[in-house]
Scaffold this motif. Structure first.
Motif, mmCIF file in Angstrom:
data_model
loop_
_atom_site.group_PDB
_atom_site.id
_atom_site.type_symbol
_atom_site.label_atom_id
_atom_site.label_comp_id
_atom_site.label_asym_id
_atom_site.label_seq_id
_atom_site.Cartn_x
_atom_site.Cartn_y
_atom_site.Cartn_z
ATOM 1 N N SER A 4 2.489 -5.438 5.771
ATOM 2 C CA SER A 4 1.840 -5.444 7.081
ATOM 3 C C SER A 4 0.351 -5.109 6.990
ATOM 4 N N GLU A 5 -0.106 -4.584 5.870
ATOM 5 C CA GLU A 5 -1.537 -4.350 5.680
ATOM 6 C C GLU A 5 -2.228 -5.559 5.060
ATOM 7 N N VAL A 6 -1.478 -6.380 4.336
ATOM 8 C CA VAL A 6 -2.050 -7.582 3.726
ATOM 9 C C VAL A 6 -2.463 -8.584 4.801
ATOM 10 N N GLY A 74 6.407 -11.988 0.414
ATOM 11 C CA GLY A 74 7.719 -12.634 0.533
ATOM 12 C C GLY A 74 8.855 -11.691 0.164
ATOM 13 N N ASP A 75 8.672 -10.916 -0.901
ATOM 14 C CA ASP A 75 9.703 -9.951 -1.319
ATOM 15 C C ASP A 75 9.896 -8.849 -0.285
ATOM 16 N N ALA A 76 8.846 -8.539 0.449
ATOM 17 C CA ALA A 76 8.923 -7.470 1.444
ATOM 18 C C ALA A 76 9.476 -7.948 2.784
ATOM 19 N N GLN A 77 9.654 -9.251 2.937
ATOM 20 C CA GLN A 77 10.004 -9.809 4.239
ATOM 21 C C GLN A 77 11.303 -9.248 4.820
ATOM 22 N N LEU A 78 12.378 -9.206 4.048
ATOM 23 C CA LEU A 78 13.651 -8.725 4.597
ATOM 24 C C LEU A 78 13.566 -7.261 5.021
ATOM 25 N N PRO A 79 13.104 -6.339 4.161
ATOM 26 C CA PRO A 79 12.992 -4.953 4.624
ATOM 27 C C PRO A 79 12.043 -4.807 5.810
ATOM 28 N N TRP A 80 10.986 -5.572 5.814
ATOM 29 C CA TRP A 80 10.012 -5.556 6.898
ATOM 30 C C TRP A 80 10.694 -5.937 8.209
ATOM 31 N N ARG A 81 11.489 -6.994 8.188
ATOM 32 C CA ARG A 81 12.195 -7.439 9.389
ATOM 33 C C ARG A 81 13.265 -6.431 9.823
ATOM 34 N N LEU A 82 13.935 -5.812 8.857
ATOM 35 C CA LEU A 82 14.946 -4.812 9.199
ATOM 36 C C LEU A 82 14.314 -3.599 9.873
ATOM 37 N N VAL A 83 13.200 -3.132 9.339
ATOM 38 C CA VAL A 83 12.502 -2.000 9.957
ATOM 39 C C VAL A 83 12.063 -2.369 11.368
ATOM 40 N N MET A 84 11.560 -3.596 11.525
ATOM 41 C CA MET A 84 11.140 -4.061 12.846
ATOM 42 C C MET A 84 12.327 -4.105 13.807
ATOM 43 N N ALA A 85 13.458 -4.589 13.347
ATOM 44 C CA ALA A 85 14.651 -4.668 14.195
ATOM 45 C C ALA A 85 15.102 -3.277 14.627
ATOM 46 N N HIS A 86 15.114 -2.330 13.700
ATOM 47 C CA HIS A 86 15.524 -0.956 14.030
ATOM 48 C C HIS A 86 14.530 -0.307 14.998
ATOM 49 N N ALA A 101 4.720 -11.087 13.036
ATOM 50 C CA ALA A 101 4.707 -12.312 13.843
ATOM 51 C C ALA A 101 3.760 -13.345 13.223
ATOM 52 N N HIS A 102 2.604 -12.906 12.766
ATOM 53 C CA HIS A 102 1.661 -13.828 12.128
ATOM 54 C C HIS A 102 2.272 -14.413 10.861
ATOM 55 N N TYR A 103 2.884 -13.574 10.053
ATOM 56 C CA TYR A 103 3.516 -14.058 8.822
ATOM 57 C C TYR A 103 4.577 -15.104 9.155
ATOM 58 N N GLY A 104 5.392 -14.826 10.163
ATOM 59 C CA GLY A 104 6.416 -15.788 10.556
ATOM 60 C C GLY A 104 5.819 -17.091 11.033
ATOM 61 N N THR A 105 4.695 -17.007 11.734
ATOM 62 C CA THR A 105 4.048 -18.210 12.249
ATOM 63 C C THR A 105 3.550 -19.107 11.127
ATOM 64 N N VAL A 106 2.948 -18.533 10.107
ATOM 65 C CA VAL A 106 2.389 -19.361 9.037
ATOM 66 C C VAL A 106 3.424 -19.776 7.995
ATOM 67 N N HIS A 107 4.596 -19.166 8.016
ATOM 68 C CA HIS A 107 5.608 -19.497 7.008
ATOM 69 C C HIS A 107 6.870 -20.138 7.568
#
Length: 149
Positions: A4-6, A74-86, A101-107
């Motif tokens: 999320s800082e990248v 990309g490797d951080a995507q699943l944990p990132w989404r899980l933290v967001m969901a929680h 949201a930006h990452y999801g938009t471009v990918h």
């Protein structure tokens, strides 16, 4: 550096690159990253990787096209989404939500869009359309939907 800082760095460097393209400033983004790294405010070690990415490809489509950054985020995507969901479930503010949201938009190759005002005309049959999911509408009969085989 967390995923999320990248993303904000990616967005900021993209803005600088767009301004450079428009105004022909001839900005070296690798030098910008090196300057920020040597500065008094940012000084993040992460900027060494940014500098290296732009030194390798001075005009990439974005920082996330660099193999190192693409793999890390990309490797951080699943944990990132899980933290967001929680966080969302528990009502905890999540300042990293726009970055995700930006990452999801471009990918994401295909995204939903806001319905166009002409959608009602489409549904009444005034125009034709082509659905890309598995249920095409049968216009020649009762307009039922049936699965593609």
């Amino acid at each position: 550096m967390s995923a999320s800082e990248v993303i904000p760095y990616t967005q900021g460097l993209h803005q600088i690159q767009a301004a450079d393209d428009t105004y022909k400033w001839n900005i070296d983004l690798a030098a910008v990253a090196a300057l920020w790294r040597a500065g008094r405010i940012i000084r993040a070690a992460f900027l060494d990787g940014v500098r290296d990415a732009y030194a390798t490809d001075p005009a990439p489509a974005g920082l996330l096209t660099d193999p190192g950054f693409a793999q890390g985020v990309g490797d951080a995507q699943l944990p990132w989404r899980l933290v967001m969901a929680h966080a969302t479930r528990d009502g905890v503010p999540a300042p990293f939500a726009p970055a995700l949201a930006h990452y999801g938009t471009v990918h994401t190759p295909r995204l939903p869009v806001r319905p166009h005002p002409g959608t009602a005309r489409l549904l009444r049959g005034a125009h034709t359309y082509h659905r890309t999911d598995i249920f095409p509408t049968r216009w020649d009969t009762e307009r039922s939907e049936e699965p593609k085989l």
